[in-house]
Scaffold this motif. Sequence first.
Motif, PDB file in Angstrom:
ATOM      1  N   SER A 167       0.643  -1.063   0.004  1.00 14.16           N
ATOM      2  CA  SER A 167      -0.094  -0.160  -0.070  1.00 14.16           C
ATOM      3  C   SER A 167       0.889   1.159  -0.034  1.00 14.16           C
ATOM      4  CB  SER A 167      -0.978   0.007   1.188  1.00 14.16           C
ATOM      5  OG  SER A 167      -1.811  -0.989   1.184  1.00 14.16           O
ATOM      6  N   ALA A 168       1.905   1.292   0.727  1.00 17.86           N
ATOM      7  CA  ALA A 168       2.678   2.512   0.825  1.00 17.86           C
ATOM      8  C   ALA A 168       3.650   2.621  -0.469  1.00 17.86           C
ATOM      9  CB  ALA A 168       3.827   2.264   1.960  1.00 17.86           C
ATOM     10  N   ASN A 169       4.022   1.651  -1.048  1.00 18.39           N
ATOM     11  CA  ASN A 169       4.533   1.563  -2.389  1.00 18.39           C
ATOM     12  C   ASN A 169       3.560   2.237  -3.546  1.00 18.39           C
ATOM     13  OD1 ASN A 169       6.924   0.559  -1.607  1.00 18.39           O
ATOM     14  ND2 ASN A 169       6.624  -1.550  -2.085  1.00 18.39           N
ATOM     15  N   MET A 170       2.182   1.823  -3.388  1.00 18.84           N
ATOM     16  CA  MET A 170       1.370   2.471  -4.516  1.00 18.84           C
ATOM     17  C   MET A 170       0.717   3.801  -4.022  1.00 18.84           C
ATOM     18  SD  MET A 170      -1.306  -1.002  -4.518  1.00 18.84           S
ATOM     19  CE  MET A 170      -2.394  -0.379  -5.870  1.00 18.84           C
ATOM     20  N   VAL A 171       1.047   4.168  -2.616  1.00 17.11           N
ATOM     21  CA  VAL A 171       0.597   5.582  -2.506  1.00 17.11           C
ATOM     22  C   VAL A 171       1.479   6.543  -3.019  1.00 17.11           C
ATOM     23  CG1 VAL A 171       0.659   7.421  -0.738  1.00 17.11           C
ATOM     24  CG2 VAL A 171      -0.876   5.168  -0.297  1.00 17.11           C
ATOM     25  N   ARG A 172       3.088   6.161  -2.805  1.00 13.18           N
ATOM     26  CA  ARG A 172       4.067   6.896  -3.563  1.00 13.18           C
ATOM     27  C   ARG A 172       4.128   6.813  -4.974  1.00 13.18           C
ATOM     28  NH1 ARG A 172       7.024   4.311   1.249  1.00 13.18           N
ATOM     29  NH2 ARG A 172       7.367   2.555  -0.230  1.00 13.18           N
ATOM     30  N   GLN A 173       3.808   5.694  -5.722  1.00 13.67           N
ATOM     31  CA  GLN A 173       3.680   5.837  -6.882  1.00 13.67           C
ATOM     32  C   GLN A 173       2.673   6.602  -7.584  1.00 13.67           C
ATOM     33  OE1 GLN A 173       3.043   1.782  -8.218  1.00 13.67           O
ATOM     34  NE2 GLN A 173       5.316   1.165  -7.634  1.00 13.67           N
ATOM     35  N   LEU A 174       1.406   6.550  -6.845  1.00 10.71           N
ATOM     36  CA  LEU A 174       0.335   7.591  -7.390  1.00 10.71           C
ATOM     37  C   LEU A 174       0.356   9.096  -6.672  1.00 10.71           C
ATOM     38  CD1 LEU A 174      -2.673   5.008  -6.328  1.00 10.71           C
ATOM     39  CD2 LEU A 174      -1.762   5.769  -8.635  1.00 10.71           C
ATOM     40  N   SER A 175       1.612   9.281  -6.292  1.00  7.63           N
ATOM     41  CA  SER A 175       1.797  10.658  -5.592  1.00  7.63           C
ATOM     42  C   SER A 175       0.397  11.036  -4.856  1.00  7.63           C
ATOM     43  CB  SER A 175       2.134  11.646  -6.818  1.00  7.63           C
ATOM     44  OG  SER A 175       3.364  11.307  -7.196  1.00  7.63           O
ATOM     45  N   LEU A 176      -0.049  10.269  -3.997  1.00  6.27           N
ATOM     46  CA  LEU A 176      -1.522  10.572  -3.322  1.00  6.27           C
ATOM     47  C   LEU A 176      -1.447  11.803  -2.568  1.00  6.27           C
ATOM     48  CD1 LEU A 176      -3.911   9.066  -4.035  1.00  6.27           C
ATOM     49  CD2 LEU A 176      -3.617   7.817  -1.859  1.00  6.27           C
ATOM     50  N   PHE A 177      -0.361  12.237  -1.785  1.00  9.50           N
ATOM     51  CA  PHE A 177      -0.197  13.152  -0.732  1.00  9.50           C
ATOM     52  C   PHE A 177       0.874  14.090  -1.143  1.00  9.50           C
ATOM     53  CE2 PHE A 177      -1.768   9.377   1.429  1.00  9.50           C
ATOM     54  CZ  PHE A 177      -2.968   9.827   1.856  1.00  9.50           C
TER      55      PHE A 177
END
Length: 353
Positions: A48-58
């Motif tokens: 999940s953390a990797n996907m959040v970074r890839q999507l530049s969610l924050f």
Amino acid sequence: MSGNDASLAQVFQRAETLFLDLQKSTLASNSDEFQAKVNDSIRGFDRSANMVRQLSLFSENEFMEDISTKDLRFLLTEYYLGELFLKRVSKDRLADLTKAKEHLDHFLLQCETHDILTAQDKKYLEQLTTNAPKDAATRRGEKIARFKREKEMRNQIEEFHKVLGTTSSGYEGELSSELEDQYRDFVLLHLQYAIFQTMEQLVGIQQEIPMLKQMQERKAAEGSNDSRTSSRSKDDAKDGRLDDSTVWNATGPLMDPKGRPLRPFVITNKRTEMMKGVFRPGHSLPTMTIEEYLDQEIERGNFLSGGTEEPKKKEIDDNDENALDAETIKARNWDNFKDDNPKGWGNKGGNIG
């Protein structure tokens, strides 16, 4: 849908469900089944953390109000990872604690960046950083206040679970405008509770890490001592010195003609005696008890027995007129002496003037 095609929400939801099951589990924390779930949940949140970074969610420029309600819950990823590494049981406890601290620190940094930390949280975090001394009454008052706050947040989260019909931080289905406001308050409350728990966990980590480091240093020192001892014993064997398995003649000579020892012996000198006295007190220690000393003095005649009672005053017979007259004259002479020699007359100060 395969695991690789799962969305961020699905991966996060599965990992969070595993974490919540661990919180309620009755399994022993060191059991294989419990640890398997811990590692499985860690893998899910790592993904999940990797996907959040890839999507530049924050973005670092975003405040809490700028983050969408659906994405807000993914800020809990680092908190869950920190809690899971604390639950992990492995051979290297220090590495797990260090990893947990990194995730929890990252979570607090995210909350501070997005302006989620309250003024009360910032004040408490500053106190933990400075480690300012407090008296017992102040610590007890703060502990009670934080316990009440934790209980209140737990009750509020349970109420939200009932209203929203969910058991986790997620919500399935479409959110109406009214329901979205309630769900946003629910996620923010989850974040506040996670912040509270994070700071409590960091206190315990700061206390445990130094102890683990001391244990590692002690083991390393013991290991080096053991290696030196083993190497020394090997050298002794090469030198032809005695070992424990040697059979010797207790009455024979100490050494053979070549100078090799034939039986163990101890060499003592003045230096050895001085070394033994290093840790002795500076004063001479007693060699006998008080009772033994008194008995010895009595045997030497240095103590007189008896004579401790005052002599009884001789009683005068009332019919003995001579004795009565003599006693009266003695008392009168004493009175005259006191009149002629006032009290203090013989002192140096009384003769001045």
